[in-house]
Design a protein around this motif. Structure first.
Motif, PDB file in Angstrom:
ATOM      1  N   GLN A   1       0.865  -1.764  -9.015  1.00  0.00           N
ATOM      2  CA  GLN A   1      -0.486  -2.194  -9.329  1.00  0.00           C
ATOM      3  C   GLN A   1       0.083  -3.630  -9.997  1.00  0.00           C
ATOM      4  O   GLN A   1       0.602  -3.488 -11.492  1.00  0.00           O
ATOM      5  CB  GLN A   1      -1.600  -2.122  -9.912  1.00  0.00           C
ATOM      6  CG  GLN A   1      -2.696  -2.447 -10.473  1.00  0.00           C
ATOM      7  CD  GLN A   1      -3.753  -3.571  -8.402  1.00  0.00           C
ATOM      8  OE1 GLN A   1      -3.859  -2.572  -7.549  1.00  0.00           O
ATOM      9  NE2 GLN A   1      -3.193  -4.833  -8.711  1.00  0.00           N
TER      10      GLN A   1
ATOM     11  N   GLN B   1      -0.979  -6.362  -0.527  1.00  0.00           N
ATOM     12  CA  GLN B   1      -2.198  -7.500  -1.483  1.00  0.00           C
ATOM     13  C   GLN B   1      -1.102  -8.672  -2.495  1.00  0.00           C
ATOM     14  O   GLN B   1       0.214  -8.013  -2.981  1.00  0.00           O
ATOM     15  CB  GLN B   1      -2.726  -6.780  -2.134  1.00  0.00           C
ATOM     16  CG  GLN B   1      -2.516  -6.362  -3.669  1.00  0.00           C
ATOM     17  CD  GLN B   1      -3.180  -5.439  -4.438  1.00  0.00           C
ATOM     18  OE1 GLN B   1      -4.438  -5.514  -4.473  1.00  0.00           O
ATOM     19  NE2 GLN B   1      -2.688  -4.668  -5.182  1.00  0.00           N
TER      20      GLN B   1
ATOM     21  N   TYR C   1      -4.649 -10.547   1.239  1.00  0.00           N
ATOM     22  CA  TYR C   1      -4.585  -8.936   2.008  1.00  0.00           C
ATOM     23  C   TYR C   1      -4.279  -9.257   3.244  1.00  0.00           C
ATOM     24  O   TYR C   1      -4.228 -10.457   4.518  1.00  0.00           O
ATOM     25  CB  TYR C   1      -5.878  -8.369   1.705  1.00  0.00           C
ATOM     26  CG  TYR C   1      -6.176  -7.325   1.378  1.00  0.00           C
ATOM     27  CD1 TYR C   1      -6.096  -6.649   0.281  1.00  0.00           C
ATOM     28  CD2 TYR C   1      -7.407  -8.419   0.609  1.00  0.00           C
ATOM     29  CE1 TYR C   1      -5.929  -5.962  -0.891  1.00  0.00           C
ATOM     30  CE2 TYR C   1      -8.100  -8.012  -0.303  1.00  0.00           C
ATOM     31  CZ  TYR C   1      -7.940  -6.824  -1.363  1.00  0.00           C
ATOM     32  OH  TYR C   1      -7.932  -6.707  -2.723  1.00  0.00           O
TER      33      TYR C   1
ATOM     34  N   VAL D   1      -8.242   0.625  -0.304  1.00  0.00           N
ATOM     35  CA  VAL D   1      -6.596   1.437  -0.139  1.00  0.00           C
ATOM     36  C   VAL D   1      -6.310   1.663  -0.692  1.00  0.00           C
ATOM     37  O   VAL D   1      -6.168   1.233  -2.034  1.00  0.00           O
ATOM     38  CB  VAL D   1      -6.011   0.257   0.662  1.00  0.00           C
ATOM     39  CG1 VAL D   1      -4.066   0.324   0.330  1.00  0.00           C
ATOM     40  CG2 VAL D   1      -6.867  -0.921   2.376  1.00  0.00           C
ATOM     41  N   GLU D   2      -5.197   2.575  -0.588  1.00  0.00           N
ATOM     42  CA  GLU D   2      -3.940   2.719  -2.476  1.00  0.00           C
ATOM     43  C   GLU D   2      -3.214   2.241  -2.426  1.00  0.00           C
ATOM     44  O   GLU D   2      -2.298   2.149  -1.272  1.00  0.00           O
ATOM     45  CB  GLU D   2      -4.244   4.695  -2.301  1.00  0.00           C
ATOM     46  CG  GLU D   2      -3.472   5.082  -3.297  1.00  0.00           C
ATOM     47  CD  GLU D   2      -2.693   6.741  -3.007  1.00  0.00           C
ATOM     48  OE1 GLU D   2      -1.752   6.884  -3.739  1.00  0.00           O
ATOM     49  OE2 GLU D   2      -3.199   7.347  -2.160  1.00  0.00           O
ATOM     50  N   TRP D   3      -2.959   1.721  -3.281  1.00  0.00           N
ATOM     51  CA  TRP D   3      -1.399   0.461  -3.632  1.00  0.00           C
ATOM     52  C   TRP D   3      -0.182   1.460  -4.225  1.00  0.00           C
ATOM     53  O   TRP D   3      -0.587   2.285  -5.388  1.00  0.00           O
ATOM     54  CB  TRP D   3      -2.260  -0.286  -4.341  1.00  0.00           C
ATOM     55  CG  TRP D   3      -2.727  -1.323  -3.578  1.00  0.00           C
ATOM     56  CD1 TRP D   3      -4.457  -1.287  -4.029  1.00  0.00           C
ATOM     57  CD2 TRP D   3      -2.607  -1.710  -2.430  1.00  0.00           C
ATOM     58  NE1 TRP D   3      -4.809  -1.826  -2.558  1.00  0.00           N
ATOM     59  CE2 TRP D   3      -4.051  -2.908  -2.089  1.00  0.00           C
ATOM     60  CE3 TRP D   3      -1.585  -2.050  -1.851  1.00  0.00           C
ATOM     61  CZ2 TRP D   3      -3.994  -3.507  -0.851  1.00  0.00           C
ATOM     62  CZ3 TRP D   3      -1.980  -3.276  -0.861  1.00  0.00           C
ATOM     63  CH2 TRP D   3      -2.889  -3.153   0.241  1.00  0.00           C
TER      64      TRP D   3
ATOM     65  N   SER E   1       1.170  -1.580   0.208  1.00  0.00           N
ATOM     66  CA  SER E   1       0.129   0.270  -0.352  1.00  0.00           C
ATOM     67  C   SER E   1       0.823   1.746  -0.104  1.00  0.00           C
ATOM     68  O   SER E   1       2.216   1.278   0.573  1.00  0.00           O
ATOM     69  CB  SER E   1      -0.807  -0.116   1.587  1.00  0.00           C
ATOM     70  OG  SER E   1      -0.144   0.216   2.787  1.00  0.00           O
TER      71      SER E   1
ATOM     72  N   TYR F   1       0.151  -2.174   4.587  1.00  0.00           N
ATOM     73  CA  TYR F   1      -0.484  -3.371   3.826  1.00  0.00           C
ATOM     74  C   TYR F   1       0.189  -4.379   2.603  1.00  0.00           C
ATOM     75  O   TYR F   1       0.759  -3.289   1.532  1.00  0.00           O
ATOM     76  CB  TYR F   1      -2.077  -2.920   3.598  1.00  0.00           C
ATOM     77  CG  TYR F   1      -3.395  -2.833   4.532  1.00  0.00           C
ATOM     78  CD1 TYR F   1      -3.486  -3.750   5.792  1.00  0.00           C
ATOM     79  CD2 TYR F   1      -3.704  -1.764   4.652  1.00  0.00           C
ATOM     80  CE1 TYR F   1      -4.213  -3.657   6.772  1.00  0.00           C
ATOM     81  CE2 TYR F   1      -4.199  -1.501   5.866  1.00  0.00           C
ATOM     82  CZ  TYR F   1      -4.655  -2.071   7.124  1.00  0.00           C
ATOM     83  OH  TYR F   1      -5.150  -1.691   7.711  1.00  0.00           O
TER      84      TYR F   1
ATOM     85  N   MET G   1     -10.773  -3.556   2.218  1.00  0.00           N
ATOM     86  CA  MET G   1      -9.813  -2.983   1.371  1.00  0.00           C
ATOM     87  C   MET G   1      -9.908  -2.589   0.285  1.00  0.00           C
ATOM     88  O   MET G   1      -9.110  -1.628   0.079  1.00  0.00           O
ATOM     89  CB  MET G   1      -8.938  -4.049   1.265  1.00  0.00           C
ATOM     90  CG  MET G   1      -8.566  -5.357   2.136  1.00  0.00           C
ATOM     91  SD  MET G   1      -7.344  -4.669   4.049  1.00  0.00           S
ATOM     92  CE  MET G   1      -5.540  -3.741   3.202  1.00  0.00           C
TER      93      MET G   1
END
Length: 132
Positions: free
Chosen positions: A49, A16, A26, A44-46, A9, A14, A41
């Motif tokens: 990607q 993923q 997650y 949530v800004e990752w 994240s 976090y 989740m």
């Protein structure tokens, strides 16, 4: 099962991940504890990607895809474009996020078969792909 892709994240709290069983999982990055509520989740800004399964990449999968057809994805650093590569030698560019099936994309070919990975260069000016 083995891990195929993972992302942190933006706040590094976090992780993923996708695995060989085609699951989206997650985790708390500090404790390693699995976060079992996927809906919690979704906002949530990752930071990156690269997971082929997830909220922002739902629409990349063609109808009747078996989970192995798309090998890799990479979101541009500016967060606006998602590149995907597949078993058919194609590179596809989507506007990110890709939420709906049948989302518009631009299709490119340059490989004769399986393209296994894709990455944006710094500045998002070029893409690098590798495969058959």
């Amino acid at each position: 099962s083995y891990i195929t892709h993972f992302d942190f994240s933006a706040d590094s709290l976090y992780i993923q991940s996708n695995c060989g069983a085609y699951e989206l999982m997650y985790y708390d990055a500090n404790t390693g504890e699995q976060q079992t509520s996927a809906p919690s989740m979704k906002d949530v800004e990752w930071a990156t990607q690269t997971c082929t399964l997830g909220w922002g990449v739902q629409g990349i999968w063609p109808k009747c895809a078996d989970g192995t057809d798309i090998n890799a994805v990479d979101r541009s650093h500016d967060g606006k474009t998602l590149a995907t590569v597949d078993d058919f030698g194609r590179l596809r560019l989507f506007r990110y996020p890709v939420i709906t099936q049948d989302s518009m994309f631009t299709d490119y070919t340059g490989h004769s078969s399986h393209v296994m990975n894709v990455a944006w260069t710094v500045g998002d000016t070029h893409l690098i792909t590798c495969g058959g």
